[in-house]
Design a protein around this motif. Sequence first.
Motif, short mmCIF file in Angstrom:
data_model
loop_
_atom_site.label_atom_id
_atom_site.label_comp_id
_atom_site.label_asym_id
_atom_site.label_seq_id
_atom_site.Cartn_x
_atom_site.Cartn_y
_atom_site.Cartn_z
N ARG A 35 25.39 -1.36 -4.20
CA ARG A 35 25.31 -1.15 -2.75
C ARG A 35 23.89 -0.82 -2.30
NH1 ARG A 35 28.98 -2.19 0.82
NH2 ARG A 35 28.64 -0.27 1.93
N PHE A 36 23.53 -1.39 -1.14
CA PHE A 36 22.22 -1.17 -0.53
C PHE A 36 22.37 -1.06 0.98
CE2 PHE A 36 21.50 -3.51 -4.43
CZ PHE A 36 20.55 -2.72 -5.04
N ARG A 37 21.33 -0.55 1.61
CA ARG A 37 21.20 -0.58 3.07
C ARG A 37 19.83 -1.16 3.38
NH1 ARG A 37 23.14 5.09 5.50
NH2 ARG A 37 20.94 5.50 5.20
N ALA A 38 19.75 -1.84 4.52
CA ALA A 38 18.48 -2.44 4.91
C ALA A 38 18.43 -2.58 6.42
CB ALA A 38 18.32 -3.82 4.26
N VAL A 39 17.23 -2.78 6.92
CA VAL A 39 17.02 -3.10 8.32
C VAL A 39 17.25 -4.60 8.48
CG1 VAL A 39 15.32 -3.19 10.17
CG2 VAL A 39 15.35 -1.24 8.59
N LEU A 40 18.11 -5.00 9.44
CA LEU A 40 18.33 -6.42 9.70
C LEU A 40 17.07 -7.01 10.30
CD1 LEU A 40 21.93 -6.40 11.19
CD2 LEU A 40 21.22 -7.13 8.91
N ASP A 41 16.61 -8.12 9.76
CA ASP A 41 15.38 -8.77 10.21
C ASP A 41 15.70 -10.19 10.61
OD1 ASP A 41 12.86 -9.81 10.61
OD2 ASP A 41 12.04 -9.09 8.72
N THR A 42 15.70 -10.45 11.91
CA THR A 42 16.06 -11.79 12.41
C THR A 42 14.91 -12.78 12.33
OG1 THR A 42 15.50 -11.15 14.68
CG2 THR A 42 17.79 -10.84 13.98
N GLY A 43 13.75 -12.36 11.81
CA GLY A 43 12.62 -13.26 11.71
C GLY A 43 12.18 -13.51 10.28
N SER A 44 13.03 -13.24 9.31
CA SER A 44 12.63 -13.34 7.91
C SER A 44 13.72 -13.96 7.05
CB SER A 44 12.34 -11.93 7.37
OG SER A 44 12.16 -11.95 5.97
N PRO A 45 13.31 -14.75 6.02
CA PRO A 45 14.28 -15.26 5.04
C PRO A 45 14.41 -14.37 3.81
CG PRO A 45 12.21 -16.36 4.72
CD PRO A 45 12.01 -15.39 5.88
N PHE A 46 13.70 -13.23 3.77
CA PHE A 46 13.67 -12.40 2.57
C PHE A 46 14.89 -11.50 2.46
CE2 PHE A 46 9.15 -13.18 3.41
CZ PHE A 46 8.76 -13.66 2.18
N LEU A 47 15.49 -11.49 1.29
CA LEU A 47 16.52 -10.51 0.92
C LEU A 47 15.91 -9.67 -0.18
CD1 LEU A 47 19.34 -9.25 0.68
CD2 LEU A 47 19.95 -11.12 -0.84
N LEU A 48 15.69 -8.39 0.11
CA LEU A 48 15.04 -7.50 -0.83
C LEU A 48 15.94 -6.34 -1.19
CD1 LEU A 48 11.52 -7.25 0.84
CD2 LEU A 48 12.20 -8.73 -1.05
N VAL A 49 15.76 -5.84 -2.41
CA VAL A 49 16.41 -4.60 -2.85
C VAL A 49 15.34 -3.76 -3.55
CG1 VAL A 49 18.70 -5.62 -3.07
CG2 VAL A 49 17.20 -5.59 -5.05
N PRO A 50 15.39 -2.44 -3.40
CA PRO A 50 14.40 -1.60 -4.09
C PRO A 50 14.71 -1.49 -5.57
CG PRO A 50 15.83 -0.27 -2.68
CD PRO A 50 16.23 -1.69 -2.50
N GLY A 51 13.66 -1.56 -6.39
CA GLY A 51 13.83 -1.38 -7.82
C GLY A 51 13.87 0.09 -8.17
N ARG A 52 13.93 0.40 -9.45
CA ARG A 52 14.06 1.79 -9.91
C ARG A 52 12.74 2.55 -9.95
NH1 ARG A 52 18.64 4.07 -10.18
NH2 ARG A 52 20.39 2.82 -10.76
N LEU A 53 11.61 1.87 -9.87
CA LEU A 53 10.33 2.56 -9.95
C LEU A 53 10.09 3.38 -8.68
CD1 LEU A 53 8.15 -0.37 -11.32
CD2 LEU A 53 9.13 1.52 -12.59
N PRO A 54 9.51 4.58 -8.79
CA PRO A 54 9.26 5.41 -7.61
C PRO A 54 8.41 4.69 -6.55
CG PRO A 54 8.91 6.69 -9.59
CD PRO A 54 9.14 5.27 -10.03
N ALA A 55 7.50 3.84 -6.97
CA ALA A 55 6.62 3.15 -6.02
C ALA A 55 7.34 2.04 -5.26
CB ALA A 55 5.42 2.55 -6.76
N SER A 56 8.60 1.76 -5.58
CA SER A 56 9.32 0.65 -4.95
C SER A 56 10.08 1.06 -3.70
CB SER A 56 10.29 0.02 -5.94
OG SER A 56 11.38 0.90 -6.16
N GLY A 57 10.17 2.34 -3.39
CA GLY A 57 10.94 2.79 -2.23
C GLY A 57 12.38 3.13 -2.58
N CYS A 58 12.67 3.27 -3.85
CA CYS A 58 14.02 3.55 -4.32
C CYS A 58 14.41 4.98 -3.96
CB CYS A 58 14.05 3.35 -5.83
SG CYS A 58 15.60 3.73 -6.61
N ASP A 59 15.48 5.13 -3.18
CA ASP A 59 16.03 6.45 -2.90
C ASP A 59 17.48 6.30 -2.44
OD1 ASP A 59 16.12 5.96 -0.10
OD2 ASP A 59 14.18 6.89 0.21
#
Length: 121
Positions: free
Chosen positions: A19-43
């Motif tokens: 499970r993830f949460r994200a901001v819906l972006d109507t101008g992008s084709p990117f589907l991103l998920v944060p990785g486990r590294l602290p620098a990735s935004g994982c929380d």
Amino acid sequence: MVPTVDCPTGASYSVEGQRFRAVLDTGSPFLLVPGRLPASGCDDRWGCFADSTASVALGDATTEGFGGQDVGVEWRRGRLDFGDFSFSPINFGVVTSSVRKGGTSAIYLGLVRDRVPRVRP
């Protein structure tokens, strides 16, 4: 039709059953998920991707510039569940690092279906 979101700051979805949460972006084709590294935004707010044997690494890592930062992304292929809809196979990026250059940023769920060949994914 966009499925009803169940969180106040964005959309909930699952990639490879995680499970993830994200901001819906109507101008992008990117589907991103944060990785486990602290620098990735994982929380807890956005979720953290644990390596999955169900997804396939595409052997491609890039640096993408958007949202006021440079983002390191490892590209994979797997399954996306969004509301009552499932999509497979779908390309997605696991964020491995980010370097802020100003502006605001978050994890984004791109809703653009059509893309230009020179633009990932």
